[in-house]
Write a protein that holds these residues in place. Structure first.
Motif, PDB file in Angstrom:
ATOM      1  N   ALA A   1       0.843  -1.192   0.000  1.00 15.66           N
ATOM      2  CA  ALA A   1       0.000   0.000   0.000  1.00 15.66           C
ATOM      3  C   ALA A   1       0.879   1.243   0.000  1.00 15.66           C
ATOM      4  O   ALA A   1       1.903   1.296   0.663  1.00 15.66           O
ATOM      5  N   ARG A   2       0.443   2.211  -0.750  1.00 12.14           N
ATOM      6  CA  ARG A   2       1.188   3.471  -0.794  1.00 12.14           C
ATOM      7  C   ARG A   2       0.797   4.326   0.399  1.00 12.14           C
ATOM      8  O   ARG A   2      -0.364   4.354   0.803  1.00 12.14           O
ATOM      9  N   GLN A   3       1.788   5.021   0.917  1.00 12.27           N
ATOM     10  CA  GLN A   3       1.512   5.930   2.027  1.00 12.27           C
ATOM     11  C   GLN A   3       1.025   7.249   1.465  1.00 12.27           C
ATOM     12  O   GLN A   3       1.480   7.701   0.410  1.00 12.27           O
ATOM     13  N   ALA A   4       0.103   7.848   2.184  1.00 16.53           N
ATOM     14  CA  ALA A   4      -0.415   9.145   1.755  1.00 16.53           C
ATOM     15  C   ALA A   4       0.685  10.193   1.936  1.00 16.53           C
ATOM     16  O   ALA A   4       1.451  10.138   2.900  1.00 16.53           O
TER      17      ALA A   4
ATOM     18  N   GLN B   1       2.598  13.205   3.186  1.00 13.64           N
ATOM     19  CA  GLN B   1       2.443  13.981   4.416  1.00 13.64           C
ATOM     20  C   GLN B   1       2.545  15.461   4.111  1.00 13.64           C
ATOM     21  O   GLN B   1       3.275  15.876   3.213  1.00 13.64           O
TER      22      GLN B   1
END
Length: 72
Positions: free
Chosen positions: A2-5, A7
């Protein structure tokens, strides 16, 4: 995976001009001498307000006992 949002950037880190001004202001204030605390810190009898009264009563009681024992 999953890709991190992404910041949001922290403005305290990103704004370099504000950081430099804050560091310069801190450096200017650093040169001043600080005054020593008045009274030398802790009172002689501590922080208890009735310590002087209790101490004087103990001394009077010891003097009374000493005077009474010396009369006999």
């Amino acid at each position: 995976m999953a890709r991190q949002a992404p910041q949001e950037p922290d403005p305290a880190v990103v704004d370099l001009a504000r950081y430099k001004r804050a560091r310069q202001a801190l450096a200017k204030g650093k040169g001043k001498a600080k005054r020593a605390p008045r009274g030398g810190g802790e009172p002689v009898l501590g922080a208890r307000p009735r310590a002087g009264l209790i101490l004087s009563l103990m001394i009077l009681a010891m003097l009374a006992l000493w005077a009474m024992s010396s009369l006999h």
